[in-house]
Design an enzyme around this catalytic site. Structure first.
Site, PDB file in Angstrom:
ATOM      1  N   LYS A  76      20.228  37.908  -2.185  1.00  0.00           N
ATOM      2  CA  LYS A  76      19.124  36.961  -1.923  1.00  0.00           C
ATOM      3  C   LYS A  76      19.668  35.589  -1.533  1.00  0.00           C
ATOM      4  CE  LYS A  76      16.632  39.280  -5.627  1.00  0.00           C
ATOM      5  NZ  LYS A  76      16.351  39.148  -7.058  1.00  0.00           N
ATOM      6  N   THR A 131      41.317  48.811  -9.323  1.00  0.00           N
ATOM      7  CA  THR A 131      41.385  47.523 -10.030  1.00  0.00           C
ATOM      8  C   THR A 131      40.192  47.357 -10.962  1.00  0.00           C
ATOM      9  OG1 THR A 131      42.455  46.687  -8.040  1.00  0.00           O
ATOM     10  CG2 THR A 131      41.787  45.057  -9.677  1.00  0.00           C
ATOM     11  N   ARG A 147      37.113  39.696  -7.605  1.00  0.00           N
ATOM     12  CA  ARG A 147      37.610  40.145  -6.291  1.00  0.00           C
ATOM     13  C   ARG A 147      36.627  39.634  -5.245  1.00  0.00           C
ATOM     14  NH1 ARG A 147      39.825  45.934  -4.380  1.00  0.00           N
ATOM     15  NH2 ARG A 147      41.565  45.090  -5.578  1.00  0.00           N
ATOM     16  N   HIS A 189      47.027  39.262  -4.911  1.00  0.00           N
ATOM     17  CA  HIS A 189      46.541  40.315  -5.818  1.00  0.00           C
ATOM     18  C   HIS A 189      47.564  40.397  -6.955  1.00  0.00           C
ATOM     19  CE1 HIS A 189      44.654  43.770  -7.369  1.00  0.00           C
ATOM     20  NE2 HIS A 189      44.637  44.572  -6.322  1.00  0.00           N
TER      21      HIS A 189
HETATM   22  N1   CP Z   1      45.260  48.705  -5.178  1.00  0.00           N
HETATM   23  C1   CP Z   1      43.989  48.302  -5.252  1.00  0.00           C
HETATM   24  O1   CP Z   1      43.693  47.099  -5.357  1.00  0.00           O
HETATM   25  O2   CP Z   1      43.075  49.325  -5.191  1.00  0.00           O
HETATM   26  P1   CP Z   1      41.490  49.133  -5.249  1.00  0.00           P
HETATM   27  O3   CP Z   1      41.082  48.447  -3.976  1.00  0.00           O
HETATM   28  O4   CP Z   1      40.937  50.538  -5.348  1.00  0.00           O
HETATM   29  O5   CP Z   1      41.157  48.297  -6.440  1.00  0.00           O
END
Ligand code: CP
Length: 302
Positions: free
Chosen positions: A82, A55, A104, A132
């Site tokens: 921190k 991602t 994320r 997601h």
């Molecule tokens: N599919 C996916 O979100 O992979 P990563 O965790 O590598 O971003």
């Protein structure tokens, strides 16, 4: 559309527009100079509080192909260690002129919170066990590219539904696009609220496989498990893993998908992972075009 937080926020027309835009932008990847000037002068911040391979790198490549300036921020090695909060980190990045923030985070709802604090667009790159959305969009794009349509297709999503943000985003998006979804998992790996999801549920993979056009395998998310959810890896694989024998029971044109990272030998055998019927590498390639499309539509499109 200002943010991309959940696939549940997308109408059918909006989702199709994203897929169609990705299909057009995919042509940029075939050129010798893989760049468009569309987002010149815009700044995209990748704000990653959790590990990522696919991602983060594909959002970075996508933004660079559109000529945006990209800042990669990871919690490790930043002032988060921190004690700086998500809100103060976000306001700091906004003060530096971020037009779009890709986030994320391990907390479900983090992307929604961020959207209340910053002026720019927020793109959810995975929040806890919640959603997601770009993964689901690139999955839908891959199914459409392989099988020519989404309407009426039978999609099985198999494995650790309880801890999966990919499953929820896919159920919401695929049903919006007219597919029929069946979740397949042991009872311990299904959320208690699953009866409210717009899909069917089965505990029997061998029953569902012959009736599926698409089988999406999910990784068991050990990092989110604080209890034992199945007796052993071997027993899990026997019930819910896909191998060559199970692949042979699927319809001839049916495909196997996986969002990655895969755990070979657990939810998917090496034979299936390396089979031409497995789309895992295509999904990664399509992820760049798809993320170009959402960046273009949120930050620069009309
Ligand atoms: N599919 C996916 O979100 O992979 P990563 O965790 O590598 O971003």
């Amino acid at each position: 559309m200002r943010h991309l937080l959940s696939t549940g926020d997308l109408t059918r027309d909006e989702a199709v527009l994203i897929l169609d835009t990705a299909a057009e932008l995919a042509q940029v990847g075939d050129r010798s100079v893989k760049k468009l000037p569309t987002l010149r002068g815009r700044t995209v911040v990748n704000l990653f509080y959790e590990d990522s391979t696919r991602t983060r790198t594909s959002f970075e490549i996508a933004a660079k192909r559109l000529s945006a300036d990209v800042v990669n921020f990871s919690a490790k090695g930043s002032s988060v260690s921190k004690g700086e909060s998500l809100k103060d980190t976000a306001l700091t990045l906004q003060a530096m002129g971020a037009d779009g923030v890709v986030i994320r985070h391990s907390a479900s709802g983090a992307a929604h919170r961020l959207a209340n604090w910053v002026d720019g667009s927020v793109l959810n790159a995975g929040d806890g066990t919640h959603e997601h959305p770009t993964q689901a969009l690139l999955d839908a794009y891959t199914v459409r590219a392989r099988l020519g349509r989404l309407e009426g297709l039978r999609v099985a999503i198999v494995g650790d539904i309880l801890h999966s943000r990919v499953a929820r985003s896919n159920v919401l998006l695929l049903t919006t696009l007219g597919a029929h979804v069946t979740l397949v998992a042991p009872p311990t790996l299904l959320p208690v609220s699953v009866h409210t999801w717009p899909c069917e549920v089965s505990y029997d993979l061998d029953d569902v496989l012959p009736k599926s056009d698409v089988v999406m395998m999910l990784r068991v998310q050990a990092e989110r498990m604080h209890a034992s959810f199945f007796p052993s890896v071997r027993e899990y694989s026997r019930g819910y893993g896909i191998d060559g024998a199970r692949l042979a029971r699927m319809p001839e044109d049916a495909i196997v998908m996986h969002p990655g990272p895969m755990v070979r030998g657990m939810e998917i055998s090496a034979e299936v992972a390396d089979s031409p019927r497995c789309t895992v590498v295509e999904q990664v390639a399509n992820g760049v075009s798809l993320r170009m499309a959402v960046l273009y539509l949120l930050l620069g499109g009309s």
